[in-house]
Design an enzyme around this catalytic site. Structure first.
Site, PDB file in Angstrom:
ATOM      1  N   ASN A   1      -5.731   2.009  -3.772  1.00  0.00           N
ATOM      2  CA  ASN A   1      -6.630   3.176  -3.836  1.00  0.00           C
ATOM      3  C   ASN A   1      -6.785   3.754  -5.251  1.00  0.00           C
ATOM      4  O   ASN A   1      -7.834   4.252  -5.602  1.00  0.00           O
ATOM      5  CB  ASN A   1      -6.211   4.256  -2.825  1.00  0.00           C
TER       6      ASN A   1
ATOM      7  N   GLY B   1       2.730   2.726  -1.359  1.00  0.00           N
ATOM      8  CA  GLY B   1       1.937   2.060  -0.322  1.00  0.00           C
ATOM      9  C   GLY B   1       2.189   2.692   1.022  1.00  0.00           C
ATOM     10  O   GLY B   1       2.557   3.869   1.112  1.00  0.00           O
ATOM     11  N   SER B   2       2.027   1.907   2.063  1.00  0.00           N
ATOM     12  CA  SER B   2       2.107   2.453   3.418  1.00  0.00           C
ATOM     13  C   SER B   2       3.553   2.635   3.882  1.00  0.00           C
ATOM     14  O   SER B   2       4.479   2.008   3.339  1.00  0.00           O
ATOM     15  CB  SER B   2       1.375   1.521   4.382  1.00  0.00           C
TER      16      SER B   2
ATOM     17  N   THR C   1       5.109  -0.723   5.159  1.00  0.00           N
ATOM     18  CA  THR C   1       5.567  -1.630   4.102  1.00  0.00           C
ATOM     19  C   THR C   1       6.772  -1.029   3.378  1.00  0.00           C
ATOM     20  O   THR C   1       7.699  -1.750   3.008  1.00  0.00           O
ATOM     21  CB  THR C   1       4.428  -1.931   3.100  1.00  0.00           C
ATOM     22  N   GLY C   2       6.766   0.277   3.193  1.00  0.00           N
ATOM     23  CA  GLY C   2       7.896   0.942   2.528  1.00  0.00           C
ATOM     24  C   GLY C   2       9.211   0.634   3.226  1.00  0.00           C
ATOM     25  O   GLY C   2      10.249   0.421   2.580  1.00  0.00           O
TER      26      GLY C   2
ATOM     27  N   GLU D   1       6.957   5.828  -2.437  1.00  0.00           N
ATOM     28  CA  GLU D   1       5.866   6.811  -2.382  1.00  0.00           C
ATOM     29  C   GLU D   1       4.933   6.331  -1.275  1.00  0.00           C
ATOM     30  O   GLU D   1       4.185   5.372  -1.473  1.00  0.00           O
ATOM     31  CB  GLU D   1       5.108   6.862  -3.712  1.00  0.00           C
TER      32      GLU D   1
ATOM     33  N   CYS E   1      -3.406   9.287  -0.772  1.00  0.00           N
ATOM     34  CA  CYS E   1      -2.192   9.555   0.013  1.00  0.00           C
ATOM     35  C   CYS E   1      -2.086  11.033   0.342  1.00  0.00           C
ATOM     36  O   CYS E   1      -1.681  11.398   1.436  1.00  0.00           O
ATOM     37  CB  CYS E   1      -0.965   9.065  -0.740  1.00  0.00           C
TER      38      CYS E   1
ATOM     39  N   GLU F   1       8.862  10.359  -8.526  1.00  0.00           N
ATOM     40  CA  GLU F   1       8.678  10.012  -9.942  1.00  0.00           C
ATOM     41  C   GLU F   1       7.698  10.997 -10.557  1.00  0.00           C
ATOM     42  O   GLU F   1       7.078  11.783  -9.842  1.00  0.00           O
ATOM     43  CB  GLU F   1       8.167   8.564 -10.062  1.00  0.00           C
TER      44      GLU F   1
HETATM   45  P1  NAD Z   1       0.384  -1.518   1.594  1.00  0.00           P
HETATM   46  O1  NAD Z   1       1.715  -0.995   1.980  1.00  0.00           O
HETATM   47  O2  NAD Z   1      -0.322  -2.415   2.533  1.00  0.00           O
HETATM   48  O3  NAD Z   1       0.475  -2.327   0.216  1.00  0.00           O
HETATM   49  C1  NAD Z   1       0.968  -1.751  -0.977  1.00  0.00           C
HETATM   50  C2  NAD Z   1       1.494  -2.853  -1.881  1.00  0.00           C
HETATM   51  O4  NAD Z   1       2.629  -3.460  -1.264  1.00  0.00           O
HETATM   52  C3  NAD Z   1       0.530  -3.994  -2.168  1.00  0.00           C
HETATM   53  O5  NAD Z   1       0.667  -4.389  -3.524  1.00  0.00           O
HETATM   54  C4  NAD Z   1       1.021  -5.093  -1.243  1.00  0.00           C
HETATM   55  O6  NAD Z   1       0.698  -6.411  -1.686  1.00  0.00           O
HETATM   56  C5  NAD Z   1       2.525  -4.873  -1.297  1.00  0.00           C
HETATM   57  N1  NAD Z   1       3.277  -5.406  -0.145  1.00  0.00           N
HETATM   58  C6  NAD Z   1       2.838  -5.672   1.110  1.00  0.00           C
HETATM   59  N2  NAD Z   1       3.846  -6.134   1.893  1.00  0.00           N
HETATM   60  C7  NAD Z   1       4.960  -6.133   1.113  1.00  0.00           C
HETATM   61  C8  NAD Z   1       6.325  -6.446   1.356  1.00  0.00           C
HETATM   62  N3  NAD Z   1       6.750  -6.874   2.542  1.00  0.00           N
HETATM   63  N4  NAD Z   1       7.204  -6.296   0.344  1.00  0.00           N
HETATM   64  C9  NAD Z   1       6.794  -5.821  -0.862  1.00  0.00           C
HETATM   65  N5  NAD Z   1       5.515  -5.514  -1.163  1.00  0.00           N
HETATM   66  C10 NAD Z   1       4.600  -5.664  -0.178  1.00  0.00           C
HETATM   67  O7  NAD Z   1      -0.480  -0.222   1.253  1.00  0.00           O
HETATM   68  P2  NAD Z   1      -2.024  -0.127   0.889  1.00  0.00           P
HETATM   69  O8  NAD Z   1      -2.832  -0.385   2.134  1.00  0.00           O
HETATM   70  O9  NAD Z   1      -2.299  -0.942  -0.340  1.00  0.00           O
HETATM   71  O10 NAD Z   1      -2.154   1.428   0.475  1.00  0.00           O
HETATM   72  C11 NAD Z   1      -2.478   2.437   1.396  1.00  0.00           C
HETATM   73  C12 NAD Z   1      -1.254   3.246   1.787  1.00  0.00           C
HETATM   74  O11 NAD Z   1      -0.557   3.679   0.609  1.00  0.00           O
HETATM   75  C13 NAD Z   1      -1.593   4.526   2.535  1.00  0.00           C
HETATM   76  O12 NAD Z   1      -0.716   4.702   3.628  1.00  0.00           O
HETATM   77  C14 NAD Z   1      -1.380   5.629   1.513  1.00  0.00           C
HETATM   78  O13 NAD Z   1      -1.087   6.897   2.069  1.00  0.00           O
HETATM   79  C15 NAD Z   1      -0.252   5.076   0.701  1.00  0.00           C
HETATM   80  N6  NAD Z   1      -0.228   5.648  -0.654  1.00  0.00           N
HETATM   81  C16 NAD Z   1       0.807   6.466  -1.014  1.00  0.00           C
HETATM   82  C17 NAD Z   1       0.828   7.055  -2.275  1.00  0.00           C
HETATM   83  C18 NAD Z   1       1.955   7.952  -2.703  1.00  0.00           C
HETATM   84  O14 NAD Z   1       2.112   8.158  -3.901  1.00  0.00           O
HETATM   85  N7  NAD Z   1       2.749   8.501  -1.811  1.00  0.00           N
HETATM   86  C19 NAD Z   1      -0.221   6.821  -3.168  1.00  0.00           C
HETATM   87  C20 NAD Z   1      -1.254   5.994  -2.764  1.00  0.00           C
HETATM   88  C21 NAD Z   1      -1.246   5.401  -1.512  1.00  0.00           C
END
Ligand code: NAD
Length: 479
Positions: free
Chosen positions: A154, A228-229, A232-233, A250, A284, A459
């Site tokens: 995003n 990320g999500s 995945t986190g 995050e 997010c 961070e």
């Molecule tokens: P995602 O979790 O699908 O992917 C994020 C990253 O993780 C990508 O680079 C992906 O290739 C990698 N990834 C996927 N599976 C993995 C694994 N098993 N191990 C390690 N890395 C892996 O998220 P997305 O769809 O790209 O982003 C959207 C989500 O991110 C939303 O839920 C949003 O709220 C969240 N987000 C949070 C913040 C924050 O700072 N808190 C900021 C932006 C987005």
């Protein structure tokens, strides 16, 4: 216009950057321009060997970088700011193509790179001294080693630099893994950085989710900074636990905005709408639930609807457009699911239409759902798209409980003319960043992180530096 350029950089060819050098791959993938559906340039997918080579190069570069005086590290970081300034037009165009966001907002994200780095260069690494008759205790902080930064789609550029700036300032090496949906600006930013930093200090490996998982499992990576999500986190934390890596997570959120009865409706309603629909809701900390005091519910919602109807959605290059498309087909289908569910359950669409118009890009008109029930999907889950619910409230304790009734706690907003009263409500909201009389605007000066399942650690800001360091405490006893 960008300042004159000192390098010749090709903005249509993309490489992984390992040990200071460009590297291709037998395997390639490409992004899709979400405004047109067109395929973008090929990008190499890094192999496990590429990752191992990057980690080895980071390990080799780390001791000298750690021992480089912080003033010198700052000087190099500021040189990078200068380079980004030279290429800001090209980076903005790239960001528009990969993300679909309107050019004016892409330009703000590119400018933010300089802002992020410059702010970090104003910081120093904290130290603490305690002394009594017997001893002096020096609390110092040392860098961790080779860090991994995993980035979503995003805000591909700002979320990459948000990891690189504190990591490098504190003397770490870092390897960035961009999202496969938006690899271009992340790869190019790290390529630009090679003009400034020693080989191996900052690297990038493009690839899919599996590569992210390999980074988390790698025994020589000391920390994972993940954005990320939530789903995945949890996987990142599980994989990182095998070698007890430090993790900063995050993650997603379901931010509530509480509107107190004394607000200036005409002024505040459009602001609240912007908080929900900024970047087409793909933020997010976008506002994802809006609670309006019952005494002004009808009028406030009407003002929100009036403003929402003026929002133009479309191609990044049309200067009138405030919103672009959803970034990728997977997310587009997910957001459409919230529309279908709201339509099927008979919820009231105060603005927007239940049926999304067909187009070449992944465009969705911003949409407000008027007072769906508490257990509806649109209240309970994060859509990550331009659809937001509103509900009335009458009792402040009850609405605070409703706002906090979620497994997430990333951001929140409170709006009210009486600022002290609004700030009091803000302190009761269980979220990492709460904004009073503003929609959610994360900034490098403030530590950013989530409560509950929205993350672990944080961070940015002064405190954020500590996420990239170990405490190293020296107890000196007087002889
Ligand atoms: P995602 O979790 O699908 O992917 C994020 C990253 O993780 C990508 O680079 C992906 O290739 C990698 N990834 C996927 N599976 C993995 C694994 N098993 N191990 C390690 N890395 C892996 O998220 P997305 O769809 O790209 O982003 C959207 C989500 O991110 C939303 O839920 C949003 O709220 C969240 N987000 C949070 C913040 C924050 O700072 N808190 C900021 C932006 C987005």
């Amino acid at each position: 216009m960008s300042p004159s350029k000192t390098l010749s950089i090709d903005f249509e060819k993309f490489y992984n950057i390992i040990d200071g050098k460009q590297r291709g791959s037998d395997k390639i993938h490409h992004g899709i321009n979400p405004a047109t559906g067109q395929e973008l340039w090929d990008v190499p997918i890094a192999s496990e060997q590429d990752l191992n080579d990057a980690v080895a190069a980071g390990k080799k570069a780390f001791p000298a970088w750690r021992d480089t005086p912080i003033e010198k590290r700052k000087e190099l970081l500021m040189k990078f700011v200068d380079l980004v300034g030279q290429y800001s037009d090209e980076l903005t165009t790239l960001l528009c193509k990969e993300s679909g966001k309107p050019r004016k907002f892409a330009a703000i994200e590119v400018a933010g790179v300089g802002g992020f780095v410059a702010y970090h260069c104003s910081l120093d690494i904290p130290t603490e001294t305690y002394e009594d008759d017997e001893k002096t205790i020096y609390t110092e902080y040392t860098p961790l080693g080779v860090c991994g930064g995993i980035v979503p789609w995003n805000f591909p550029l700002i979320l990459s630099v948000g990891k690189v700036a504190p990591a490098l300032l504190t003397g770490n090496a870092i390897i960035i893994k961009p999202s496969p949906f938006t690899p271009y600006t992340g790869l190019k930013m790290v390529e630009l950085m090679q003009e400034v930093f020693p080989a191996g200090v900052v690297q990038v490996v493009g690839g899919n989710n599996e590569l992210g998982a390999q980074l988390c499992l790698h025994p020589d990576v000391a920390k994972i900074s993940f954005t990320g999500s939530i789903a995945t986190g949890k996987k990142v934390m599980e994989a990182s636990a095998k070698t007890l890596k430090r993790v900063t997570l995050e993650l997603g959120g379901n931010d509530a905005s509480i509107i107190l009865p004394d607000v200036d409706i005409k002024k505040v309603a459009p602001e609240v709408v912007m908080g929900a629909f900024q970047n087409s809701g793909q933020v997010c900390v976008a506002t994802k639930r809006i609670y309006i005091h019952e005494s002004i519910y009808k009028d406030f919602l009407q003002e929100m609807v009036n403003f929402t109807k003026t929002i133009k959605v479309g191609n990044p290059d049309d200067g009138d457009n405030l919103l672009g498309p959803i970034q990728n087909s997977m997310q587009y289908e997910k957001v459409k699911g919230f529309f279908a569910d709201s339509k099927a359950k008979g919820y009231k669409f105060a603005a927007g239409e239940p049926d999304i118009a067909a187009s070449k890009g992944f465009f969705i008109q911003p949409t407000i759902i008027d007072n769906p029930p508490n257990d509806s999907r649109i209240i309970a889950e994060e859509p990550f798209g331009p659809i937001v619910p509103t509900q009335p409230w009458s009792d402040i304790d009850e609405v605070v409980a409703r706002a906090n009734n979620t497994n997430t706690g990333l951001g929140a907003c409170v709006w009210g003319k009486d600022v002290e009263k609004a700030a009091k409500v803000a302190r009761r909201l269980e979220a990492g960043s709460v904004f009073v009389n503003s929609w959610e605007k994360p900034t490098p000066q403030a530590t950013f992180g989530g409560h509950k399942e929205s993350g672990i650690g944080g961070e940015w800001g002064k405190t954020g530096l500590l996420a990239f360091m170990n405490a190293h405490v020296i107890h000196v006893y007087k002889s």
